[in-house]
Design a protein around this motif. Structure first.
Motif, PDB file in Angstrom:
ATOM      1  N   GLY A  54       0.821  -1.212   0.000  1.00 30.07           N
ATOM      2  CA  GLY A  54       0.000   0.000   0.000  1.00 30.07           C
ATOM      3  C   GLY A  54       0.849   1.254   0.000  1.00 30.07           C
ATOM      4  N   ASP A  55       1.918   1.263   0.801  1.00 31.58           N
ATOM      5  CA  ASP A  55       2.837   2.408   0.810  1.00 31.58           C
ATOM      6  C   ASP A  55       3.491   2.595  -0.557  1.00 31.58           C
ATOM      7  OD1 ASP A  55       2.321   3.049   3.455  1.00 31.58           O
ATOM      8  OD2 ASP A  55       4.079   1.985   4.237  1.00 31.58           O
ATOM      9  N   THR A  56       3.861   1.501  -1.183  1.00 30.78           N
ATOM     10  CA  THR A  56       4.476   1.569  -2.507  1.00 30.78           C
ATOM     11  C   THR A  56       3.504   2.164  -3.528  1.00 30.78           C
ATOM     12  OG1 THR A  56       5.891  -0.316  -2.009  1.00 30.78           O
ATOM     13  CG2 THR A  56       5.586   0.211  -4.337  1.00 30.78           C
ATOM     14  N   ILE A  57       2.249   1.773  -3.459  1.00 34.40           N
ATOM     15  CA  ILE A  57       1.240   2.332  -4.370  1.00 34.40           C
ATOM     16  C   ILE A  57       1.133   3.838  -4.171  1.00 34.40           C
ATOM     17  CG2 ILE A  57      -1.263   2.432  -4.819  1.00 34.40           C
ATOM     18  CD1 ILE A  57      -1.252  -0.659  -4.434  1.00 34.40           C
ATOM     19  N   LEU A  58       1.152   4.297  -2.933  1.00 33.94           N
ATOM     20  CA  LEU A  58       1.097   5.738  -2.671  1.00 33.94           C
ATOM     21  C   LEU A  58       2.296   6.448  -3.287  1.00 33.94           C
ATOM     22  CD1 LEU A  58      -0.108   5.853   1.045  1.00 33.94           C
ATOM     23  CD2 LEU A  58      -1.467   6.275  -1.019  1.00 33.94           C
ATOM     24  N   GLU A  59       3.465   5.858  -3.124  1.00 32.15           N
ATOM     25  CA  GLU A  59       4.688   6.463  -3.652  1.00 32.15           C
ATOM     26  C   GLU A  59       4.718   6.485  -5.181  1.00 32.15           C
ATOM     27  OE1 GLU A  59       7.698   4.023  -1.888  1.00 32.15           O
ATOM     28  OE2 GLU A  59       7.366   4.848   0.111  1.00 32.15           O
ATOM     29  N   GLU A  60       4.056   5.513  -5.806  1.00 30.14           N
ATOM     30  CA  GLU A  60       4.143   5.363  -7.259  1.00 30.14           C
ATOM     31  C   GLU A  60       2.960   5.960  -8.017  1.00 30.14           C
ATOM     32  OE1 GLU A  60       4.838   1.165  -7.834  1.00 30.14           O
ATOM     33  OE2 GLU A  60       6.932   1.346  -7.186  1.00 30.14           O
ATOM     34  N   THR A  61       2.106   6.711  -7.314  1.00 32.11           N
ATOM     35  CA  THR A  61       0.968   7.353  -7.972  1.00 32.11           C
ATOM     36  C   THR A  61       0.881   8.817  -7.567  1.00 32.11           C
ATOM     37  OG1 THR A  61      -0.504   6.629  -6.184  1.00 32.11           O
ATOM     38  CG2 THR A  61      -0.437   5.250  -8.178  1.00 32.11           C
ATOM     39  N   GLU A  62       0.435   9.630  -8.507  1.00 34.32           N
ATOM     40  CA  GLU A  62       0.202  11.048  -8.221  1.00 34.32           C
ATOM     41  C   GLU A  62      -1.115  11.171  -7.460  1.00 34.32           C
ATOM     42  OE1 GLU A  62       2.056  13.772  -8.918  1.00 34.32           O
ATOM     43  OE2 GLU A  62       3.662  12.549  -9.790  1.00 34.32           O
ATOM     44  N   PRO A  63      -1.219  12.190  -6.597  1.00 36.57           N
ATOM     45  CA  PRO A  63      -2.495  12.406  -5.911  1.00 36.57           C
ATOM     46  C   PRO A  63      -3.626  12.600  -6.927  1.00 36.57           C
ATOM     47  CG  PRO A  63      -0.773  13.737  -4.908  1.00 36.57           C
ATOM     48  CD  PRO A  63      -0.189  13.142  -6.161  1.00 36.57           C
ATOM     49  N   GLY A  64      -4.787  12.038  -6.615  1.00 36.26           N
ATOM     50  CA  GLY A  64      -5.941  12.146  -7.494  1.00 36.26           C
ATOM     51  C   GLY A  64      -6.616  10.795  -7.662  1.00 36.26           C
ATOM     52  N   ALA A  65      -7.397  10.692  -8.731  1.00 36.39           N
ATOM     53  CA  ALA A  65      -8.224   9.503  -8.947  1.00 36.39           C
ATOM     54  C   ALA A  65      -7.398   8.228  -9.136  1.00 36.39           C
ATOM     55  CB  ALA A  65      -9.146   9.719 -10.133  1.00 36.39           C
ATOM     56  N   VAL A  66      -6.240   8.341  -9.782  1.00 39.89           N
ATOM     57  CA  VAL A  66      -5.424   7.137  -9.987  1.00 39.89           C
ATOM     58  C   VAL A  66      -4.893   6.638  -8.645  1.00 39.89           C
ATOM     59  CG1 VAL A  66      -3.313   6.219 -11.053  1.00 39.89           C
ATOM     60  CG2 VAL A  66      -4.843   7.700 -12.370  1.00 39.89           C
ATOM     61  N   ARG A  67      -4.441   7.551  -7.793  1.00 36.90           N
ATOM     62  CA  ARG A  67      -3.993   7.144  -6.457  1.00 36.90           C
ATOM     63  C   ARG A  67      -5.168   6.554  -5.678  1.00 36.90           C
ATOM     64  NH1 ARG A  67      -0.401  10.884  -2.597  1.00 36.90           N
ATOM     65  NH2 ARG A  67       1.232  10.041  -3.931  1.00 36.90           N
ATOM     66  N   ASP A  68      -6.338   7.177  -5.801  1.00 42.17           N
ATOM     67  CA  ASP A  68      -7.526   6.640  -5.124  1.00 42.17           C
ATOM     68  C   ASP A  68      -7.809   5.209  -5.581  1.00 42.17           C
ATOM     69  OD1 ASP A  68      -7.835   9.026  -3.764  1.00 42.17           O
ATOM     70  OD2 ASP A  68      -9.527   9.718  -4.967  1.00 42.17           O
ATOM     71  N   ALA A  69      -7.688   4.965  -6.885  1.00 43.21           N
ATOM     72  CA  ALA A  69      -7.891   3.601  -7.409  1.00 43.21           C
ATOM     73  C   ALA A  69      -6.862   2.648  -6.795  1.00 43.21           C
ATOM     74  CB  ALA A  69      -7.800   3.586  -8.930  1.00 43.21           C
ATOM     75  N   GLY A  70      -5.634   3.120  -6.641  1.00 45.91           N
ATOM     76  CA  GLY A  70      -4.594   2.309  -6.000  1.00 45.91           C
ATOM     77  C   GLY A  70      -4.885   2.046  -4.538  1.00 45.91           C
ATOM     78  N   ILE A  71      -5.405   3.060  -3.835  1.00 42.90           N
ATOM     79  CA  ILE A  71      -5.769   2.893  -2.422  1.00 42.90           C
ATOM     80  C   ILE A  71      -6.864   1.844  -2.295  1.00 42.90           C
ATOM     81  CG2 ILE A  71      -6.881   4.020  -0.442  1.00 42.90           C
ATOM     82  CD1 ILE A  71      -5.342   6.604  -1.271  1.00 42.90           C
ATOM     83  N   ILE A  72      -7.838   1.902  -3.210  1.00 44.13           N
ATOM     84  CA  ILE A  72      -8.913   0.908  -3.174  1.00 44.13           C
ATOM     85  C   ILE A  72      -8.358  -0.481  -3.453  1.00 44.13           C
ATOM     86  CG2 ILE A  72     -11.006   0.097  -4.347  1.00 44.13           C
ATOM     87  CD1 ILE A  72     -11.753   3.093  -4.713  1.00 44.13           C
ATOM     88  N   ALA A  73      -7.477  -0.597  -4.444  1.00 44.29           N
ATOM     89  CA  ALA A  73      -6.890  -1.907  -4.764  1.00 44.29           C
ATOM     90  C   ALA A  73      -6.142  -2.474  -3.559  1.00 44.29           C
ATOM     91  CB  ALA A  73      -5.953  -1.783  -5.967  1.00 44.29           C
TER      92      ALA A  73
END
Length: 189
Positions: free
Chosen positions: A110-129
């Motif tokens: 989860g931390d890696t997903i945060l680091e590898e995505t820009e804030p916004g909908a794509v990061r939100d999709a990563g948070i959900i995943a």
């Protein structure tokens, strides 16, 4: 079938491949109750770790619905920790955690997903995943714990664990709805 007879599907398999045999560590569980308690310690650590990680997910979510869902699940998770403490009490055991390598790995991912995505909908999709992977792990764990508790005749513990299982399934469905009806659509644009 007599009580002393075992069902046919519990026959011991003799595996001649020495590479496949794993030697147990000292103090390894020999009875189902020991495995049950060890598994409770594992999920107790996991839930406590999740209590610490959820605020970071909230802070990084840009979807109001997602942030609200995670905040609400944070409160639910705190209650789940308390429920696990009641289960330990019912079993006459001290509530203590044992590092859950699976949850540690999921939180790191989860931390890696945060680091590898820009804030916004794509990061939100990563948070959900990442969150759904955690929910699926918890669903599998609590399902197993309920089965162990029922087998061991620990019916009060089974009832408490079933409550948590239902909450984890509900959280997964909510995350799925947020993803399919909003976040993923915006992320795809």
């Amino acid at each position: 079938m007599k009580n002393s007879e075992k069902p046919n599907d519990t026959k011991t398999v003799n595996n001649n491949s020495k590479e496949a045999i794993v030697q147990p560590v000292n103090g390894a569980a020999k009875e189902l109750k020991e495995l049950f308690i060890d598994s409770l310690k594992d999920i107790y650590w996991a839930e406590n770790a999740l209590v610490g990680a959820l605020p970071k997910m909230v802070a990084n979510a840009t979807s109001a619905n997602l942030a609200t869902a995670i905040k609400e699940h944070h409160a639910v998770t705190k209650n789940q920790v308390g429920r696990l403490e009641k289960v330990f009490d019912l079993l006459g055991e001290k509530a203590e955690g044992k590092k859950c390598e699976a949850m540690a790995g999921l939180l790191k991912e989860g931390d890696t997903i945060l680091e590898e995505t820009e804030p916004g909908a794509v990061r939100d999709a990563g948070i959900i995943a990442a969150s759904q992977k955690i929910e699926h792990y918890e669903i599998a764990t609590y399902g197993t714990l309920v089965a162990f508790a029922k087998t061991l005749g620990e019916n009060d513990a089974a009832k408490l664990l079933t409550q948590t299982l239902a909450e984890e399934k509900e959280a997964d469905c909510l995350l799925n709805d947020i993803a399919l009806n909003a976040v993923n659509i915006v992320a795809a644009e």
